[in-house]
Design a protein around this motif. Sequence first.
Motif, PDB file in Angstrom:
ATOM      1  N   CYS A   8       0.859  -1.182   0.000  1.00 20.14           N
ATOM      2  CA  CYS A   8       0.000   0.000   0.000  1.00 20.14           C
ATOM      3  C   CYS A   8       0.898   1.235   0.000  1.00 20.14           C
ATOM      4  CB  CYS A   8      -0.939   0.013   1.200  1.00 20.14           C
ATOM      5  SG  CYS A   8      -0.119   0.028   2.804  1.00 20.14           S
ATOM      6  N   SER A   9       0.325   2.357  -0.357  1.00 22.12           N
ATOM      7  CA  SER A   9       1.073   3.603  -0.423  1.00 22.12           C
ATOM      8  C   SER A   9       0.084   4.759  -0.432  1.00 22.12           C
ATOM      9  CB  SER A   9       1.919   3.643  -1.700  1.00 22.12           C
ATOM     10  OG  SER A   9       2.537   4.898  -1.867  1.00 22.12           O
ATOM     11  N   GLU A  10       0.573   5.918  -0.021  1.00 23.30           N
ATOM     12  CA  GLU A  10      -0.255   7.121  -0.110  1.00 23.30           C
ATOM     13  C   GLU A  10      -0.359   7.611  -1.551  1.00 23.30           C
ATOM     14  OE1 GLU A  10       2.201   6.803   2.162  1.00 23.30           O
ATOM     15  OE2 GLU A  10       1.132   6.886   4.068  1.00 23.30           O
ATOM     16  N   GLY A  13      -1.223   3.768  -7.564  1.00 25.37           N
ATOM     17  CA  GLY A  13      -0.465   2.797  -8.350  1.00 25.37           C
ATOM     18  C   GLY A  13      -1.419   1.786  -8.921  1.00 25.37           C
ATOM     19  N   ALA A  14      -1.056   0.510  -8.847  1.00 27.10           N
ATOM     20  CA  ALA A  14      -1.927  -0.550  -9.347  1.00 27.10           C
ATOM     21  C   ALA A  14      -3.191  -0.675  -8.498  1.00 27.10           C
ATOM     22  CB  ALA A  14      -1.174  -1.877  -9.353  1.00 27.10           C
ATOM     23  N   THR A  15      -3.105  -0.228  -7.240  1.00 23.89           N
ATOM     24  CA  THR A  15      -4.278  -0.226  -6.366  1.00 23.89           C
ATOM     25  C   THR A  15      -4.512   1.193  -5.845  1.00 23.89           C
ATOM     26  OG1 THR A  15      -2.999  -0.760  -4.376  1.00 23.89           O
ATOM     27  CG2 THR A  15      -3.831  -2.619  -5.656  1.00 23.89           C
ATOM     28  N   GLU A  16      -5.637   1.375  -5.189  1.00 21.18           N
ATOM     29  CA  GLU A  16      -5.985   2.691  -4.658  1.00 21.18           C
ATOM     30  C   GLU A  16      -5.018   3.103  -3.540  1.00 21.18           C
ATOM     31  OE1 GLU A  16      -8.525   4.774  -5.669  1.00 21.18           O
ATOM     32  OE2 GLU A  16      -8.698   3.365  -7.317  1.00 21.18           O
ATOM     33  N   PRO A  17      -4.718   4.399  -3.424  1.00 23.59           N
ATOM     34  CA  PRO A  17      -3.868   4.852  -2.321  1.00 23.59           C
ATOM     35  C   PRO A  17      -4.549   4.605  -0.975  1.00 23.59           C
ATOM     36  CG  PRO A  17      -4.265   6.632  -3.906  1.00 23.59           C
ATOM     37  CD  PRO A  17      -5.130   5.482  -4.296  1.00 23.59           C
ATOM     38  N   SER A  18      -3.749   4.293   0.041  1.00 22.15           N
ATOM     39  CA  SER A  18      -4.300   4.104   1.376  1.00 22.15           C
ATOM     40  C   SER A  18      -3.223   4.374   2.418  1.00 22.15           C
ATOM     41  CB  SER A  18      -4.845   2.681   1.555  1.00 22.15           C
ATOM     42  OG  SER A  18      -3.797   1.748   1.491  1.00 22.15           O
ATOM     43  N   HIS A  19      -3.683   4.704   3.606  1.00 28.30           N
ATOM     44  CA  HIS A  19      -2.779   4.967   4.713  1.00 28.30           C
ATOM     45  C   HIS A  19      -2.326   3.634   5.306  1.00 28.30           C
ATOM     46  CE1 HIS A  19      -1.081   6.987   8.172  1.00 28.30           C
ATOM     47  NE2 HIS A  19      -1.703   6.115   8.948  1.00 28.30           N
ATOM     48  N   GLY A  20      -1.085   3.543   5.690  1.00 28.58           N
ATOM     49  CA  GLY A  20      -0.568   2.329   6.304  1.00 28.58           C
ATOM     50  C   GLY A  20       0.793   1.993   5.741  1.00 28.58           C
ATOM     51  N   PHE A  21       1.306   0.831   6.142  1.00 29.63           N
ATOM     52  CA  PHE A  21       2.615   0.413   5.661  1.00 29.63           C
ATOM     53  C   PHE A  21       2.658  -1.095   5.497  1.00 29.63           C
ATOM     54  CE2 PHE A  21       6.965  -1.050   6.148  1.00 29.63           C
ATOM     55  CZ  PHE A  21       7.616  -0.234   5.256  1.00 29.63           C
ATOM     56  N   GLU A  37      -8.135  -4.154   3.987  1.00 27.17           N
ATOM     57  CA  GLU A  37      -8.715  -3.691   2.717  1.00 27.17           C
ATOM     58  C   GLU A  37      -7.629  -3.485   1.661  1.00 27.17           C
ATOM     59  OE1 GLU A  37      -9.271  -2.086   5.709  1.00 27.17           O
ATOM     60  OE2 GLU A  37     -11.164  -3.095   6.096  1.00 27.17           O
ATOM     61  N   ALA A  38      -6.521  -2.856   2.050  1.00 27.05           N
ATOM     62  CA  ALA A  38      -5.421  -2.610   1.108  1.00 27.05           C
ATOM     63  C   ALA A  38      -4.778  -3.930   0.674  1.00 27.05           C
ATOM     64  CB  ALA A  38      -4.373  -1.688   1.735  1.00 27.05           C
ATOM     65  N   ALA A  39      -4.636  -4.868   1.605  1.00 22.19           N
ATOM     66  CA  ALA A  39      -4.050  -6.168   1.278  1.00 22.19           C
ATOM     67  C   ALA A  39      -4.932  -6.944   0.300  1.00 22.19           C
ATOM     68  CB  ALA A  39      -3.824  -6.976   2.554  1.00 22.19           C
ATOM     69  N   VAL A 161      13.179   5.996   0.028  1.00 23.02           N
ATOM     70  CA  VAL A 161      11.934   5.604  -0.631  1.00 23.02           C
ATOM     71  C   VAL A 161      10.838   5.934   0.368  1.00 23.02           C
ATOM     72  CG1 VAL A 161      10.598   3.743  -1.662  1.00 23.02           C
ATOM     73  CG2 VAL A 161      13.090   3.764  -1.923  1.00 23.02           C
ATOM     74  N   ALA A 162      10.141   7.033   0.108  1.00 23.17           N
ATOM     75  CA  ALA A 162       9.176   7.580   1.068  1.00 23.17           C
ATOM     76  C   ALA A 162       7.847   6.838   0.997  1.00 23.17           C
ATOM     77  CB  ALA A 162       8.972   9.061   0.796  1.00 23.17           C
ATOM     78  N   LEU A 163       7.570   6.085   2.039  1.00 22.82           N
ATOM     79  CA  LEU A 163       6.276   5.426   2.228  1.00 22.82           C
ATOM     80  C   LEU A 163       5.849   5.734   3.652  1.00 22.82           C
ATOM     81  CD1 LEU A 163       7.079   1.897   0.780  1.00 22.82           C
ATOM     82  CD2 LEU A 163       5.504   3.530  -0.217  1.00 22.82           C
ATOM     83  N   HIS A 164       4.594   5.997   3.870  1.00 17.40           N
ATOM     84  CA  HIS A 164       4.077   6.233   5.226  1.00 17.40           C
ATOM     85  C   HIS A 164       4.836   7.386   5.899  1.00 17.40           C
ATOM     86  CE1 HIS A 164       1.400   5.011   8.357  1.00 17.40           C
ATOM     87  NE2 HIS A 164       2.357   4.744   9.226  1.00 17.40           N
TER      88      HIS A 164
END
Length: 190
Positions: A8-10, A13-21, A37-39, A161-164
């Motif tokens: 997941c990512s803010e 991408g291939a899926t909707e953005p979501s909060h988390g890591f 949900e993101a998984a 690599v900025a995630l979360h």
Amino acid sequence: MVKITAVCSEFPGATEPSHGFGVIVDDVLLFDSCSKEAAVQFVAKASVRPLIGIEGVPGNEHHAGGFGVFKVPVISPPNDMAFILRGKRYIVFKERGENLLYIDGVVISPCGLYSIPYHKLSRRGVKARCLVGGLGGTSYNPYVVHRINAELRLLGVKCVVALHTAPQLVKDLEKKFNVYRIGAGASIEI
């Protein structure tokens, strides 16, 4: 070379953005798993299937909620630990509230809130060429930003690599480091 795939990512991408890591390392290790949900979105669209999971922030739904979706054994390390998976050595550093993963000169931080601004890795003598994940800055605070920048310099980091990570912090880091943003479901080789 370390391959990182964002579960997941803010960023879109291939899926909707979501909060988390949650990331999959070298297509074999799931380090945190995002929300359920993101998984579910990730598994529906991606062909990558990890062999094992490691909890980065145990008990947090935005970090560990999706482990059940991947149907892999999950380890919650009680202490520091090292292991070899498919010929690569992985080291887990246990810190207060979170675990950090180190592999081949790359540090993966699920949150960073209790470790990065407090120089936990540099005190251990860790050196890293790149840091992936959360950097511990939840809001734009010059004091915290200064401490994060100092820790990254002490580690020898050249790329992030900025995630979360808070968007304001990412903008500040772009002035000093090579910063990459990857969308949900995307991969980068470091």
